[in-house]
Scaffold this motif. Structure first.
Motif, PDB file in Angstrom:
ATOM      1  N   GLY A 188     -13.977  -1.115  18.705  1.00  0.00           N
ATOM      2  CA  GLY A 188     -13.098  -1.917  19.538  1.00  0.00           C
ATOM      3  C   GLY A 188     -12.054  -2.653  18.735  1.00  0.00           C
ATOM      4  O   GLY A 188     -11.743  -2.261  17.601  1.00  0.00           O
ATOM      5  N   TRP A 189     -11.572  -3.732  19.330  1.00  0.00           N
ATOM      6  CA  TRP A 189     -10.451  -4.468  18.766  1.00  0.00           C
ATOM      7  C   TRP A 189     -10.683  -5.977  18.845  1.00  0.00           C
ATOM      8  O   TRP A 189     -11.132  -6.485  19.878  1.00  0.00           O
ATOM      9  N   TYR A 190     -10.349  -6.623  17.753  1.00  0.00           N
ATOM     10  CA  TYR A 190     -10.244  -8.071  17.700  1.00  0.00           C
ATOM     11  C   TYR A 190      -8.784  -8.424  17.432  1.00  0.00           C
ATOM     12  O   TYR A 190      -7.992  -7.570  17.036  1.00  0.00           O
ATOM     13  N   ARG A 191      -8.464  -9.681  17.612  1.00  0.00           N
ATOM     14  CA  ARG A 191      -7.141 -10.160  17.223  1.00  0.00           C
ATOM     15  C   ARG A 191      -7.245 -11.575  16.665  1.00  0.00           C
ATOM     16  O   ARG A 191      -8.166 -12.310  16.989  1.00  0.00           O
ATOM     17  N   GLN A 192      -6.261 -11.908  15.833  1.00  0.00           N
ATOM     18  CA  GLN A 192      -6.215 -13.245  15.255  1.00  0.00           C
ATOM     19  C   GLN A 192      -4.781 -13.734  15.235  1.00  0.00           C
ATOM     20  O   GLN A 192      -3.915 -13.140  14.581  1.00  0.00           O
ATOM     21  N   ALA A 193      -4.554 -14.805  15.978  1.00  0.00           N
ATOM     22  CA  ALA A 193      -3.252 -15.447  16.007  1.00  0.00           C
ATOM     23  C   ALA A 193      -3.193 -16.511  14.914  1.00  0.00           C
ATOM     24  O   ALA A 193      -4.230 -17.003  14.468  1.00  0.00           O
ATOM     25  N   PRO A 194      -1.991 -16.884  14.483  1.00  0.00           N
ATOM     26  CA  PRO A 194      -1.867 -17.900  13.425  1.00  0.00           C
ATOM     27  C   PRO A 194      -2.575 -19.195  13.798  1.00  0.00           C
ATOM     28  O   PRO A 194      -2.400 -19.718  14.901  1.00  0.00           O
ATOM     29  N   GLY A 195      -3.399 -19.688  12.894  1.00  0.00           N
ATOM     30  CA  GLY A 195      -4.093 -20.938  13.117  1.00  0.00           C
ATOM     31  C   GLY A 195      -5.272 -20.855  14.062  1.00  0.00           C
ATOM     32  O   GLY A 195      -5.861 -21.887  14.406  1.00  0.00           O
ATOM     33  N   LEU A 237       2.589  -7.242  28.401  1.00  0.00           N
ATOM     34  CA  LEU A 237       2.339  -8.122  27.257  1.00  0.00           C
ATOM     35  C   LEU A 237       2.976  -9.491  27.453  1.00  0.00           C
ATOM     36  O   LEU A 237       4.056  -9.615  28.064  1.00  0.00           O
ATOM     37  N   LYS A 238       2.293 -10.492  26.917  1.00  0.00           N
ATOM     38  CA  LYS A 238       2.737 -11.874  27.009  1.00  0.00           C
ATOM     39  C   LYS A 238       2.913 -12.440  25.590  1.00  0.00           C
ATOM     40  O   LYS A 238       2.276 -11.966  24.654  1.00  0.00           O
ATOM     41  N   PRO A 239       3.737 -13.471  25.434  1.00  0.00           N
ATOM     42  CA  PRO A 239       3.884 -14.073  24.102  1.00  0.00           C
ATOM     43  C   PRO A 239       2.550 -14.506  23.492  1.00  0.00           C
ATOM     44  O   PRO A 239       2.384 -14.416  22.267  1.00  0.00           O
ATOM     45  N   GLU A 240       1.619 -14.922  24.323  1.00  0.00           N
ATOM     46  CA  GLU A 240       0.316 -15.348  23.800  1.00  0.00           C
ATOM     47  C   GLU A 240      -0.541 -14.198  23.303  1.00  0.00           C
ATOM     48  O   GLU A 240      -1.607 -14.416  22.726  1.00  0.00           O
ATOM     49  N   ASP A 241      -0.089 -12.970  23.492  1.00  0.00           N
ATOM     50  CA  ASP A 241      -0.785 -11.814  22.916  1.00  0.00           C
ATOM     51  C   ASP A 241      -0.378 -11.577  21.463  1.00  0.00           C
ATOM     52  O   ASP A 241      -0.944 -10.713  20.786  1.00  0.00           O
ATOM     53  N   THR A 242       0.594 -12.337  20.984  1.00  0.00           N
ATOM     54  CA  THR A 242       1.041 -12.199  19.605  1.00  0.00           C
ATOM     55  C   THR A 242      -0.092 -12.505  18.643  1.00  0.00           C
ATOM     56  O   THR A 242      -0.713 -13.571  18.719  1.00  0.00           O
ATOM     57  N   ALA A 243      -0.377 -11.565  17.751  1.00  0.00           N
ATOM     58  CA  ALA A 243      -1.493 -11.707  16.814  1.00  0.00           C
ATOM     59  C   ALA A 243      -1.533 -10.490  15.896  1.00  0.00           C
ATOM     60  O   ALA A 243      -0.825  -9.501  16.128  1.00  0.00           O
ATOM     61  N   VAL A 283       1.222  -7.473  16.078  1.00  0.00           N
ATOM     62  CA  VAL A 283       1.854  -7.351  17.390  1.00  0.00           C
ATOM     63  C   VAL A 283       2.573  -8.657  17.667  1.00  0.00           C
ATOM     64  O   VAL A 283       1.956  -9.728  17.632  1.00  0.00           O
ATOM     65  N   THR A 284       3.864  -8.564  17.940  1.00  0.00           N
ATOM     66  CA  THR A 284       4.668  -9.744  18.246  1.00  0.00           C
ATOM     67  C   THR A 284       5.349  -9.537  19.591  1.00  0.00           C
ATOM     68  O   THR A 284       6.043  -8.528  19.793  1.00  0.00           O
ATOM     69  N   VAL A 285       5.124 -10.482  20.502  1.00  0.00           N
ATOM     70  CA  VAL A 285       5.702 -10.405  21.837  1.00  0.00           C
ATOM     71  C   VAL A 285       6.703 -11.543  21.988  1.00  0.00           C
ATOM     72  O   VAL A 285       6.327 -12.720  21.909  1.00  0.00           O
ATOM     73  N   SER A 286       7.946 -11.197  22.209  1.00  0.00           N
ATOM     74  CA  SER A 286       8.989 -12.210  22.352  1.00  0.00           C
ATOM     75  C   SER A 286       9.187 -12.583  23.817  1.00  0.00           C
ATOM     76  O   SER A 286       9.020 -11.752  24.712  1.00  0.00           O
TER      77      SER A 286
END
Length: 116
Positions: free
Chosen positions: A35-42, A85-91, A112-115
């Motif tokens: 599967g998949w994990y994600r990590q956003a800054p901070g 996709l939403k900006p909060e998906d950025t990670a 992945v960066t969502v503007s």
């Protein structure tokens, strides 16, 4: 251990789509979980989606109805289709596997960066 190589990340506008790919170094048919994990800054790394070998996929509440995970055993590949996709998906998105002995392998991650 399994070597995993992700691809497909990039920059997309809100509402857009991306498909991430993760190719494993060996046959994935017997792997208990992928599967998949994600990590956003901070933030801590969080589970996005997992695909058990013998059960239906499980998704984080934040991505249900928008993301879809799928295994293609013949290609030793797992995909993450991300829609709306939403900006909060950025990670940074990480592919992982876990075997029947709870040994975990990680990919190197793809941004992945969502503007907005």
């Amino acid at each position: 251990q399994v070597q995993l190589v992700e691809s497909g990340g990039g920059l997309v506008q809100a509402g857009g789509s991306l498909r991430l790919s993760c190719v494993a170094s060996r046959n994935i048919f017997t792997i208990a979980f992928m599967g998949w994990y994600r990590q956003a800054p901070g933030k801590q790394r969080e589970l996005v989606a997992t695909s058990p070998r013998l059960d239906s996929p499980v998704y984080a509440d934040s991505v249900k109805g928008r993301f879809s995970v799928s295994r293609v055993n013949a290609k030793n590949t797992i995909y993450l289709q991300m829609n709306s996709l939403k900006p909060e998906d950025t990670a940074v998105y990480y592919c992982y596997t876990k075997d029947d002995y709870d040994r975990v392998s990680w990919g190197q991650g793809t941004q992945v960066t969502v503007s907005s």
